[in-house]
Each structure stands twice: as C-alpha cells, then as structure tokens.
Design an enzyme around this catalytic site. Sequence first.
Site, PDB file in Angstrom:
ATOM      1  N   LYS A   1       0.839  -1.200   0.000  1.00  0.00           N
ATOM      2  CA  LYS A   1       0.000   0.000   0.000  1.00  0.00           C
ATOM      3  C   LYS A   1       0.877   1.253   0.000  1.00  0.00           C
ATOM      4  CE  LYS A   1      -2.441  -0.309   3.574  1.00  0.00           C
ATOM      5  NZ  LYS A   1      -2.061   0.496   4.714  1.00  0.00           N
ATOM      6  N   GLY A   2       1.916   1.237   0.843  1.00  0.00           N
ATOM      7  CA  GLY A   2       2.802   2.396   0.939  1.00  0.00           C
ATOM      8  C   GLY A   2       3.522   2.658  -0.372  1.00  0.00           C
TER       9      GLY A   2
ATOM     10  N   LYS B   1     -12.705 -13.611  -4.735  1.00  0.00           N
ATOM     11  CA  LYS B   1     -13.635 -13.459  -3.603  1.00  0.00           C
ATOM     12  C   LYS B   1     -13.101 -12.542  -2.503  1.00  0.00           C
ATOM     13  CE  LYS B   1     -16.854 -16.155  -2.671  1.00  0.00           C
ATOM     14  NZ  LYS B   1     -18.042 -16.209  -3.471  1.00  0.00           N
TER      15      LYS B   1
ATOM     16  N   ALA C   1       7.061  -6.266  -9.322  1.00  0.00           N
ATOM     17  CA  ALA C   1       8.042  -5.656 -10.222  1.00  0.00           C
ATOM     18  C   ALA C   1       9.430  -6.080  -9.762  1.00  0.00           C
ATOM     19  CB  ALA C   1       7.917  -4.140 -10.159  1.00  0.00           C
TER      20      ALA C   1
ATOM     21  N   CYS D   1      25.776   5.212  12.646  1.00  0.00           N
ATOM     22  CA  CYS D   1      25.312   5.466  14.015  1.00  0.00           C
ATOM     23  C   CYS D   1      25.893   4.423  14.984  1.00  0.00           C
ATOM     24  CB  CYS D   1      23.788   5.532  14.066  1.00  0.00           C
ATOM     25  SG  CYS D   1      23.234   6.430  15.513  1.00  0.00           S
ATOM     26  N   LEU D   2      25.146   3.405  15.366  1.00  0.00           N
ATOM     27  CA  LEU D   2      25.739   2.378  16.227  1.00  0.00           C
ATOM     28  C   LEU D   2      26.942   1.738  15.528  1.00  0.00           C
ATOM     29  CD1 LEU D   2      25.476   0.666  18.869  1.00  0.00           C
ATOM     30  CD2 LEU D   2      24.335  -1.021  17.441  1.00  0.00           C
ATOM     31  N   GLY D   3      26.856   1.556  14.219  1.00  0.00           N
ATOM     32  CA  GLY D   3      27.951   0.956  13.449  1.00  0.00           C
ATOM     33  C   GLY D   3      29.217   1.808  13.530  1.00  0.00           C
TER      34      GLY D   3
ATOM     35  N   GLN E   1      29.841   3.843  16.162  1.00  0.00           N
ATOM     36  CA  GLN E   1      30.309   3.731  17.557  1.00  0.00           C
ATOM     37  C   GLN E   1      31.079   2.420  17.754  1.00  0.00           C
ATOM     38  OE1 GLN E   1      26.727   4.189  19.927  1.00  0.00           O
ATOM     39  NE2 GLN E   1      26.486   6.344  19.376  1.00  0.00           N
TER      40      GLN E   1
ATOM     41  N   HIS F   1      22.618   9.235  10.255  1.00  0.00           N
ATOM     42  CA  HIS F   1      21.918   8.199   9.483  1.00  0.00           C
ATOM     43  C   HIS F   1      21.776   8.677   8.032  1.00  0.00           C
ATOM     44  CE1 HIS F   1      20.613   5.386  12.627  1.00  0.00           C
ATOM     45  NE2 HIS F   1      20.521   6.437  13.411  1.00  0.00           N
TER      46      HIS F   1
ATOM     47  N   GLU G   1      21.444   7.105   5.467  1.00  0.00           N
ATOM     48  CA  GLU G   1      20.498   6.297   4.688  1.00  0.00           C
ATOM     49  C   GLU G   1      19.142   6.987   4.521  1.00  0.00           C
ATOM     50  OE1 GLU G   1      21.659   5.559   7.690  1.00  0.00           O
ATOM     51  OE2 GLU G   1      20.164   4.595   8.982  1.00  0.00           O
TER      52      GLU G   1
HETATM   53  N1  GLN Z   1      22.433   3.142  20.649  1.00  0.00           N
HETATM   54  C1  GLN Z   1      23.245   4.177  20.120  1.00  0.00           C
HETATM   55  C2  GLN Z   1      22.929   5.522  20.743  1.00  0.00           C
HETATM   56  O1  GLN Z   1      21.868   5.724  21.295  1.00  0.00           O
HETATM   57  C3  GLN Z   1      23.126   4.244  18.600  1.00  0.00           C
HETATM   58  C4  GLN Z   1      21.770   4.673  18.137  1.00  0.00           C
HETATM   59  C5  GLN Z   1      21.499   4.353  16.693  1.00  0.00           C
HETATM   60  O2  GLN Z   1      22.192   3.551  16.068  1.00  0.00           O
HETATM   61  N2  GLN Z   1      20.464   4.956  16.133  1.00  0.00           N
HETATM   62  O3  GLN Z   1      23.712   6.422  20.669  1.00  0.00           O
END
Ligand code: GLN
Length: 534
Positions: free
Chosen positions: A21-22, A194, A246, A382-384, A386, A509, A511
């Site tokens: 739907k989105g 149906k 698709a 982000c976490l990646g 850190q 982020h 992405e």
């Molecule tokens: N847990 C980490 C923090 O709060 C990373 C957050 C995340 O990846 N969005 O800083």
Amino acid sequence: MKARRPKIIFVTGGVISGIGKGASAASISSLLKSRGYKIFPVKMDPYLNKDAGTMNPYQHGEVFVTDDGAETDLDLGHYERFLNMNLDRYSNFTTGSVYAHVIDLERHGDFLGKTIQIIPHVTDEIKRRIVKPAEDKKADIVVVEIGGTVGDIEEEPFLEAARQLSGECGEENVSFIHVVKIDYVFPSEEEKTKPIQQSVKLLREAGIHPNFLIVRCKQEFDGDIRSKIAMFTNVRPDHIIEAPNASSIYEVPLNFRKKRLDENILKSLRLPVKRLDIALLQRKVRKLRRIAKSVNIGLVGKYVMNPDAYLSVVEAIKHAALAAGVKANIIQVDSEKDNIIGKMKDFDGIVVPGGFGKRGIEGKIKAVKYARENKVPFLGLCLGFQVAVIEYARHVCGLTRANSTEFDPRTPNPAIDIMPSQKNVKDLGGTMRLGAWDMELVKGTKARDLYGKDVVSERHRHRYEVNPEYHDVLEKNGLVFSGWAKDDDRLADMIEIPSHPFFVGTQAHPEFKSRFLVPHPLFVGLLKAAARKK
Ligand code: GLN
C-alpha cells in the site's frame, strides 16, 4: 482570503496487510508530482503509540527520522525516496497522538460541557490533521495512506473521517484507491477474486465506494477476471489496475503510468492532465535492467529476521549500486547468532547499521575488525560508527576493554559515552538527539571529497557519542575525524582510516537522505570501492 482546498486521495488496503500500500501510494504521488502537482503525503497509523519512536524495529520495521526530528513510520521513507523531497512531522500521525491531543483539549476545558466522542471529536481532529497542513503548505493534492487493513477495528475512525471528508468536499474532490490482492488456489493456482469482493464490501459498509482498485497479482490477469471484479465491486474496468510484482519497486510508477492510473486519477478529481516528466526515472530503470556485474554487501545487524528493519539502509545501498554500475546482493548477517568471520569472506563491502542495546555487539565488533584488517570496504552507521570506534580503541590503541557505557556501564575505557544533554532524560519517546544537524567536514578527507562541500546536513537519532576524552588517543593512533557537529565541536560525527580503501563511519543516518534519483555520496563511495575490490 479563503484558503484553497486541496484535492484528496485516500489509499486503503484490503484482504491482507503488507501488500505494498505504501509503495503504491508513493508511486502514485511521484507520478502526480511529475505532472507538476504539489503533493502532500500523509500516513495515518492506527496504533496507540504516540509515534513510531519507541517501537521495536524487529516488530514494526525501521523508525524513519525526518529533518525536523519526528520519529515516523517507515512508509515516510518510501514517500521521500519516490518523491525526492523532505517531509516533516505533519506527514505522519497515529491514533494515539490524535486521542492524546483530544484528551488534552478536554482537560484544558476546550469542549466545556460536551460529551467527548469518537464522532465528531476524534474524527474532526483526524480531518483537521489532513486538511490544515495541506492548506498551509499550499498543496494541490493530499495523498492520505490509511494504515492497517479495511475491516480492522483500529482503522474505523480513519475510514469514518475519510467518508465525512468526501461528503463535505464533494465527490469530484476526493478519490478512493483500494489496494487488494488476487488469491490463488492451491495447487492449480487458479485466480480467485472473492477476497477482493469481500474487502470492497467492507469498505462500502464504512460508506466508501472505491474509485480505483490496485490489484496485486503474480501475473497480469485476463479480461474475464477484470470483468468479474468490476461486476462485483462496481469499479470501472479501466480503473482496475493490475500490479504484478516488479523486479524493482522503482518500476512501479512506470507500470502505473502505462495503465494510465495517474491520468485517470486526475480526471476523476477534475484536474488537468499536465505533461509528465519522468525521463530521469525511465533512464535509471533502464540502466538498472541492463546491469550484469554484482557485488556482495554484508549487512551485519541484529534485527535481520524482519526485512523492513533496515529498509532505508537496504534502499540506500541499491541506489548507490546503480550509480556504481553494479547490482548489490545484500546479505543480512545476524551479529548475535551467525559465524561472523565465516560469512565475511564472501563480502565485497560490509555495512554495520544503527541499533540499540548490548545484544549482538561483539559480533559487530568482529565484523568491523575483519573489514579493517582485510581492507574490505566498510560503512558504519550510528551504532555501526560507535562500534568501529570501540574496535579501533581495543585493537589499535590497545585499550582492550574499551566499550560504550550503553553496553558496559563500568568499562574502564568508555570510548563511547552518553551525551551530557542526555544524562537526565527520563522518557524514551522523542528525546534523543533527533533530526537534521549540520556537520562540518575536514578538508583533505575522503568524506569531504565524496560530499564535495564543507558543510552537510544529516539526520541523527542517538543518545551516545564518542567520548571527547578519547579523541586524542584515537587520532594519535591514526583514526581521522573527518566530520564534526557544527553546533557542538565536541561531537565527532564522522571517522575514516586514510590507509584503508574505504573505511568510513558516521554518527548520522545518511540512509534517510538517499533517493533513487539522487544516491547518497557515502553509499556511492562504499559501492564504488566494493566494485573495485571485485
Ligand atoms: N544506541 C546508540 C545511541 O543511542 C546508537 C543509536 C542508533 O544507532 N540509532 O547512541
């Protein structure tokens, strides 16, 4: 002067959930935008959470963050990617936020003396949230996606508000599009209509007659099926749009266009069918079909069982792959359960995405170590990012017990620590460092080269940061900080390793900002490096 009334398109879903739907609503929106109309997309979510921010990605898929810091439903990502535009908090609201607002008004005394009811108070608030921002933004058309499946109790106030709006605005100003699916009988694969008939019946019970049906199917169906659906539902045969799977979701607008869906919607809304400009989309889709070479990208996370948990990351990789002239096979790796090193050998690039909590962290650290030592292109988000800092502190700087205080509050080497501004935060919802923040890039770095400018805006969602007390030791050992938050020069926003073919991490982020038509420079950097490695 009276504000001008936008036209309204409601997109509902029937039969089962998760039938696109989105993506359908976003594809329609993109076609109408390409015909010169100003579109305001809205996703209404029928759950009681005030927003998606506190929801587990494993259950509900990714939380999408807008520039203005709203934590929203992942469908907003579809809209941004298809429409190539930035949305804000007005494009997503939940039943929970509507009720909370109505109850606040009641406590404040705004309805003094009245009994507060779903109709009209809740439905009025829903209508206001559709019409008011659309008028303020001077939109020509609001495309409202109604979350959930027709027949759900939770969806009823939304359908009721939609029914009322169509009565108030007049048929020529509101169009209803119902997304359904053909069923196939096992084992003959005979097509069955149906469930579609019954779903339309449910919609009619809510007082809504669909103007269009988008019918998800395995393959195009013949005229008999179309006539049958038309007879049972009273939807015009040329308004019944087959939507077979698709090979790429970015082909969906082109399929709809071939079936004249956008033209017919505009006619039903009494709007002129203006010239369509989709040359770039067509070119990109054509290029996508021709690509032969592929690269393997490992996505190392812990929410891998839900394919939607890293939706924007997956899409950003695909957008960048096209720019790099390759196809990306994205292989999700479970950082908690999988044999990390065994899997890493197959990858031309490794991405460690965002996340929260201790589970699966050590597996991610192993993946980063492998990427760093074996010169496999790496992007940490982000976490990646850190985790990449922790790995560097442990294995290059010799701080063997380095960690984040999120995972080990007593670590002797808190290379990642909570931001001072977050220390006294109690509520979980809407309280992180959220939304778009400017980042200053350092001259001579890979990041600066890739972006091609000194200041960039990226979206954030985190509570922890690189501990400023560790900047020096990391730098002395060769880690380069290539981006710093513009509003706070203690906040490291980007790292890289100059001697590595591509090793980049960012606290942001990126992405969320990647689009099919405009891939993100960091992802393009990763995919080009992966293509070179191949
Ligand atoms: N847990 C980490 C923090 O709060 C990373 C957050 C995340 O990846 N969005 O800083």
